[in-house]
Design a protein around this motif. Structure first.
Motif, PDB file in Angstrom:
ATOM      1  N   TYR A  98       0.839  -1.198   0.000  1.00  0.00           N
ATOM      2  CA  TYR A  98       0.000   0.000   0.000  1.00  0.00           C
ATOM      3  C   TYR A  98       0.874   1.248   0.000  1.00  0.00           C
ATOM      4  N   PHE A  99       0.356   2.320  -0.609  1.00  0.00           N
ATOM      5  CA  PHE A  99       1.058   3.604  -0.656  1.00  0.00           C
ATOM      6  C   PHE A  99       2.417   3.489  -1.336  1.00  0.00           C
ATOM      7  N   THR A 100       2.525   2.674  -2.379  1.00  0.00           N
ATOM      8  CA  THR A 100       3.802   2.491  -3.062  1.00  0.00           C
ATOM      9  C   THR A 100       4.177   3.673  -3.942  1.00  0.00           C
ATOM     10  N   SER A 101       3.270   4.628  -4.135  1.00  0.00           N
ATOM     11  CA  SER A 101       3.622   5.806  -4.933  1.00  0.00           C
ATOM     12  C   SER A 101       4.362   6.847  -4.116  1.00  0.00           C
ATOM     13  N   ALA A 102       4.511   6.623  -2.811  1.00  0.00           N
ATOM     14  CA  ALA A 102       5.268   7.557  -1.978  1.00  0.00           C
ATOM     15  C   ALA A 102       6.753   7.460  -2.296  1.00  0.00           C
ATOM     16  N   ARG A 103       7.523   8.366  -1.699  1.00  0.00           N
ATOM     17  CA  ARG A 103       8.956   8.359  -1.958  1.00  0.00           C
ATOM     18  C   ARG A 103       9.570   7.010  -1.618  1.00  0.00           C
ATOM     19  N   ASP A 104      10.588   6.635  -2.386  1.00  0.00           N
ATOM     20  CA  ASP A 104      11.217   5.350  -2.164  1.00  0.00           C
ATOM     21  C   ASP A 104      11.841   5.232  -0.784  1.00  0.00           C
ATOM     22  N   GLU A 105      12.304   6.369  -0.223  1.00  0.00           N
ATOM     23  CA  GLU A 105      12.991   6.279   1.068  1.00  0.00           C
ATOM     24  C   GLU A 105      12.030   6.277   2.247  1.00  0.00           C
ATOM     25  N   TRP A 106      10.749   6.384   2.010  1.00  0.00           N
ATOM     26  CA  TRP A 106       9.784   6.405   3.109  1.00  0.00           C
ATOM     27  C   TRP A 106       9.509   4.989   3.594  1.00  0.00           C
ATOM     28  N   ASP A 107       9.609   4.766   4.912  1.00  0.00           N
ATOM     29  CA  ASP A 107       9.196   3.513   5.523  1.00  0.00           C
ATOM     30  C   ASP A 107       7.740   3.633   5.954  1.00  0.00           C
ATOM     31  N   GLN A 108       6.931   2.644   5.603  1.00  0.00           N
ATOM     32  CA  GLN A 108       5.516   2.648   5.960  1.00  0.00           C
ATOM     33  C   GLN A 108       5.127   1.261   6.448  1.00  0.00           C
ATOM     34  N   ARG A 109       4.306   1.231   7.506  1.00  0.00           N
ATOM     35  CA  ARG A 109       3.932  -0.025   8.137  1.00  0.00           C
ATOM     36  C   ARG A 109       2.431  -0.052   8.411  1.00  0.00           C
ATOM     37  N   ILE A 110       1.889  -1.247   8.460  1.00  0.00           N
ATOM     38  CA  ILE A 110       0.543  -1.456   8.974  1.00  0.00           C
ATOM     39  C   ILE A 110       0.686  -2.122  10.334  1.00  0.00           C
ATOM     40  N   TYR A 111       0.041  -1.508  11.348  1.00  0.00           N
ATOM     41  CA  TYR A 111       0.113  -2.052  12.698  1.00  0.00           C
ATOM     42  C   TYR A 111      -1.120  -2.866  13.074  1.00  0.00           C
ATOM     43  N   GLY A 112      -2.278  -2.525  12.530  1.00  0.00           N
ATOM     44  CA  GLY A 112      -3.496  -3.199  12.948  1.00  0.00           C
ATOM     45  C   GLY A 112      -4.457  -3.427  11.810  1.00  0.00           C
ATOM     46  N   VAL A 113      -5.323  -4.425  11.962  1.00  0.00           N
ATOM     47  CA  VAL A 113      -6.333  -4.744  10.960  1.00  0.00           C
ATOM     48  C   VAL A 113      -7.576  -5.246  11.682  1.00  0.00           C
ATOM     49  N   THR A 114      -8.733  -4.732  11.285  1.00  0.00           N
ATOM     50  CA  THR A 114     -10.016  -5.196  11.814  1.00  0.00           C
ATOM     51  C   THR A 114     -10.976  -5.407  10.655  1.00  0.00           C
ATOM     52  N   ARG A 115     -12.054  -6.109  10.956  1.00  0.00           N
ATOM     53  CA  ARG A 115     -13.013  -6.439   9.925  1.00  0.00           C
ATOM     54  C   ARG A 115     -14.132  -5.405   9.887  1.00  0.00           C
ATOM     55  N   THR A 116     -14.602  -5.099   8.695  1.00  0.00           N
ATOM     56  CA  THR A 116     -15.800  -4.286   8.501  1.00  0.00           C
ATOM     57  C   THR A 116     -16.854  -5.154   7.811  1.00  0.00           C
ATOM     58  N   ASP A 117     -18.041  -4.601   7.617  1.00  0.00           N
ATOM     59  CA  ASP A 117     -19.086  -5.373   6.958  1.00  0.00           C
ATOM     60  C   ASP A 117     -18.701  -5.751   5.538  1.00  0.00           C
ATOM     61  N   ASP A 118     -17.930  -4.878   4.885  1.00  0.00           N
ATOM     62  CA  ASP A 118     -17.615  -5.091   3.475  1.00  0.00           C
ATOM     63  C   ASP A 118     -16.169  -5.465   3.215  1.00  0.00           C
ATOM     64  N   GLY A 119     -15.316  -5.428   4.231  1.00  0.00           N
ATOM     65  CA  GLY A 119     -13.917  -5.721   3.966  1.00  0.00           C
ATOM     66  C   GLY A 119     -13.041  -5.565   5.185  1.00  0.00           C
ATOM     67  N   LEU A 120     -11.966  -4.780   5.051  1.00  0.00           N
ATOM     68  CA  LEU A 120     -10.954  -4.647   6.082  1.00  0.00           C
ATOM     69  C   LEU A 120     -10.666  -3.181   6.358  1.00  0.00           C
ATOM     70  N   LEU A 121     -10.283  -2.883   7.605  1.00  0.00           N
ATOM     71  CA  LEU A 121      -9.815  -1.563   8.001  1.00  0.00           C
ATOM     72  C   LEU A 121      -8.367  -1.712   8.440  1.00  0.00           C
ATOM     73  N   LEU A 122      -7.461  -0.988   7.763  1.00  0.00           N
ATOM     74  CA  LEU A 122      -6.029  -1.066   8.030  1.00  0.00           C
ATOM     75  C   LEU A 122      -5.557   0.242   8.651  1.00  0.00           C
ATOM     76  N   VAL A 123      -4.677   0.168   9.664  1.00  0.00           N
ATOM     77  CA  VAL A 123      -4.120   1.361  10.286  1.00  0.00           C
ATOM     78  C   VAL A 123      -2.620   1.176  10.447  1.00  0.00           C
ATOM     79  N   GLY A 124      -1.893   2.294  10.413  1.00  0.00           N
ATOM     80  CA  GLY A 124      -0.450   2.197  10.539  1.00  0.00           C
ATOM     81  C   GLY A 124       0.217   3.539  10.566  1.00  0.00           C
ATOM     82  N   THR A 125       1.389   3.625   9.934  1.00  0.00           N
ATOM     83  CA  THR A 125       2.188   4.841   9.954  1.00  0.00           C
ATOM     84  C   THR A 125       2.954   4.981   8.658  1.00  0.00           C
TER      85      THR A 125
END
Length: 700
Positions: A48-75
């Motif tokens: 996710y967010f691969t269009s950001a700068r190459d030197e940026w580190d990005q992580r997903i810390y949590g995932v929960t379920r919604t009625d239609d899919g997934l909710l992702l959170v991170g930094t």
């Protein structure tokens, strides 16, 4: 400008600027999800967010379920505020494809990371995270967004550490689990007001929480008086009252994850030497502990797996993400590598779990999620008959009793039961004709879309017999006669059987007793007698022991070296400004076998044949010719092309080269021996080369 207005403006600016850089926006379709090759056991894997700068580190810390899919959170990161770390959230479909996503950093509190989130029934979102304002480093924050992903309100508290988990108590109340406090919040009030607060012991730092049937379970670390640590687990009622607390593990244990598996509790973290995992009874008593990863690392997430198994995930000691499945007593059922780190697990449906974290990409980390299938397929096989005839009976194998939670993708058939795959199909039925005798139990290995497999062996054995004998075929050597004293290739490639020929037995002297037995159709033999006739016998044997015999007369001759003489058939008149045409003929004398003439023209072109025609530019040019027989004997000559008068034919033979070994350059025909023109070592090399060709043809 008021604080609320300033915050709203900052949120909108970040949404427009950072969202554009990161490729996301509230309500926008497509959260810049990039397809990636699936990992071990994965049904899909995306970054996710691969269009950001190459030197940026990005992580997903949590995932929960919604009625239609997934909710992702991170930094992630944002350069609008000096390339600062910012939080982000994204919502996806069930297969991980983004529907909306947005970065978030409150101007006053400098939100750095979101650790957990959930979507309420009314479409709003609650998030828990960490801020990093200059005067409030490490302060926890929980946030309430409206149903478009924009901030509705927020709360933060000085000195209360990070908030790591948000748990839904009922339709209007959530619990935020922080490192120093646990807060229950009434979401219906809209202002995030607390209804109760629970504060653990001062020496306890909480790191995770989860819902049980009628309670809240939390886990963390308790500092001991000797400066060491131990794991801490507690159960709270829905009103925040503590029911019990336990310390778990030995010294240096730090817990970072907690979940329930049936009536039991599972916790994970580290113990000073690597990852640490434990299963506890409902009252907190320890049932078993283990180090889940053989190379150390840490456990950052735990979850309930299919059929009562335990899932643990994190990072190995060598810096790769890992997810593992454990059965009774902590026995390892399965382990797979995924990305660079795994921070969260979410069981979904059909025995699958979504794992989130980060994936390495050229020196930086991309936010990463994958769906892992923990339920392997179940193979089943039946046979249509218990008797078959080699080469004549079609056997039908069925594997349509095999099952998988997402369907079997491939069927790998071992028709003779030797452990090797003979056929691969996408259909559960195979029809084949046995090629070997014996009592066999076919097997099938079924594989699903995630690469998991299972193997089944037929309970009914097939008795394969063979009543049709083979046919021996021994063709005449291509040259008619063979060279005495030279290696000769004899071939039985025309022999046939309804199954497989297992042995070729060769009788070279006609006494009825084979001197050589091979498992292929070609053999090398040297006939020593000159000017003799040998009766050579061949017996072929199939897998059932049935045989057939034939024979052939082989004549031998002394192998004299071949001789080459060149002559000019004609040199034609001038064709154009400075071009001529010539036709040359090679007169070959060869006692045994076949011989090949190879020409090198003045322009470097190579031709083969007894007679050639070609064009050349200048009179006085030379043509080289080499002669090689099948035993390696050779001769060599060179000729100069001249013309006495236009329209007349001129014959000229330059004769043999001096009797010295000629070393040709890369532009010449090849290195030739002209001194003796005998077979020498070239005969052996030539025979071996021919044998190799024959063997390859025989195997085909």
């Amino acid at each position: 400008m008021t604080s609320s207005a300033r915050s709203l403006a900052v949120g909108v600016l970040l949404f427009a600027a950072v969202g554009a850089v990161a490729g996301v926006g509230a309500g926008a379709t497509g959260a810049q999800v990039a397809d990636e090759p699936t990992d071990n056991g994965s049904l899909w894997a995306r970054t996710y967010f691969t269009s950001a700068r190459d030197e940026w580190d990005q992580r997903i810390y949590g995932v929960t379920r919604t009625d239609d899919g997934l909710l992702l959170v991170g930094t992630g990161r944002n350069d609008l505020f000096g390339d600062e770390v910012v939080a982000y959230a994204a919502e996806t479909t069930r297969d991980g494809r983004g529907t909306w996503g947005r970065p978030y950093m409150h101007a006053a509190t400098h939100t750095r990371a979101l650790h957990d989130g959930l979507k309420l029934d009314d479409g709003r979102y609650v998030f828990a995270g960490t801020t990093n304002a200059p005067s409030m480093t490490g302060v926890g924050q929980y946030l309430l967004f409206d149903n478009t992903g924009d901030i509705h309100t927020w709360r933060y508290a000085r000195g209360h550490g990070a908030f790591y988990d948000v748990l839904l108590l009922n339709a209007t109340r959530v619990v935020a689990v922080g490192s120093e406090r646990i807060w229950a919040v009434e979401t219906a009030r809209g202002d995030g007001g607390r209804t109760w607060t629970h504060t653990p012991l001062s020496e306890v730092t909480l790191r995770a929480g989860t819902r049980a049937e009628d309670s809240i379970l939390v886990a963390g670390t308790q500092e001991r008086n000797d400066g060491r640590t131990t794991g801490y687990v507690a159960e709270l009622g829905p009103d925040g009252d503590r029911r019990w607390r336990r310390t778990v593990g030995g010294q240096s244990v730090r817990l970072q994850a907690i979940t329930t598996v049936g009536d039991d509790i599972v916790v994970g973290g580290t113990d000073g030497q690597g990852g640490w995992l434990a299963r506890l009874a409902a009252d907190g008593d320890t049932l078993w502990t283990r180090r889940p990863f053989p190379d150390g690392g840490r456990v950052d997430a735990v979850a309930s797996g299919p059929d009562g198994t335990v899932l643990a995930a994190g990072e190995t000691g060598n810096g790769t993400g890992v997810v593992a499945q454990f059965g009774a007593g902590g026995r390892t059922v399965w382990r797979g590598r995924h990305g660079a780190e795994i921070n969260g697990l979410l069981p979904v449906r059909n025995g699958t779990t979504v794992a989130v974290g980060a994936r390495s990409d050229g020196g930086h980390l991309d936010a990463y999620a994958t769906r892992i299938d923990f339920r392997p397929p179940a193979a089943a096989i039946t046979v249509g008959t218990d008797r078959a005839e080699v080469g004549n009976t079609t056997v039908r194998l069925r594997a349509n009793g095999s099952t998988d939670n997402f369907g079997v993708a491939r069927y790998h058939w071992d028709t003779d039961g030797d452990g090797r795959t003979d056929h691969t199909t996408e259909e559960p039925i195979l029809r084949y004709v046995p090629a070997e005798t014996g009592t066999i139990r076919p097997r099938v290995t079924v594989g699903d879309a995630s690469g998991r497999t299972d193997t089944a062996t037929a309970t009914t054995a097939i008795d394969v017999t063979d009543t049709t004998p083979p046919t021996a075929v021994f063709p005449r050597p291509s040259s008619g006669v063979v060279a005495a004293g030279e290696p000769t290739i004899l071939s039985a490639t025309g022999s046939r059987d309804n199954g497989v020929i297992r042995a070729y037995r060769w009788d070279f002297d006609g006494d009825g007793k084979p001197e050589t037995t091979t498992d292929n159709a070609a053999v090398v033999h040297t006939f020593d007698g000159r000017n003799r006739t040998y009766e050579v016998g061949l017996t072929v044997v199939d897998g059932a022991g049935q045989r057939d015999t034939t024979s052939r007369l082989i004549e031998t001759r002394r192998n004299d070296p071949p001789e080459l003489a060149l002559s000019v058939d004609h040199v034609a008149s001038e064709l154009y400004d400075d071009g001529y045409e010539a036709r040359l003929v090679a007169d070959v004398t060869n006692t045994v076998g076949n011989a090949t003439v190879r020409w090198r023209l003045p322009n470097g072109t190579i031709l083969t044949g007894r007679a050639i025609s070609f064009e050349f530019q200048e009179l006085g040019s030379t043509v080289e010719a080499s002669l090689t027989d099948e035993c390696g004997g050779s001769d060599y000559e060179v000729m100069e092309l001249t013309r006495a008068a236009e329209g007349k034919t001129v014959n000229r033979n330059a004769g043999d080269l001096p009797t010295t070994e000629r070393e040709e350059t890369g532009a010449s025909i090849e290195s030739e021996r002209t001194a003796t023109a005998g077979p020498g070592l070239g005969a052996v090399a030539g025979a071996l080369a021919l044998l190799l060709v024959a063997l390859l043809l025989a195997r085909d």
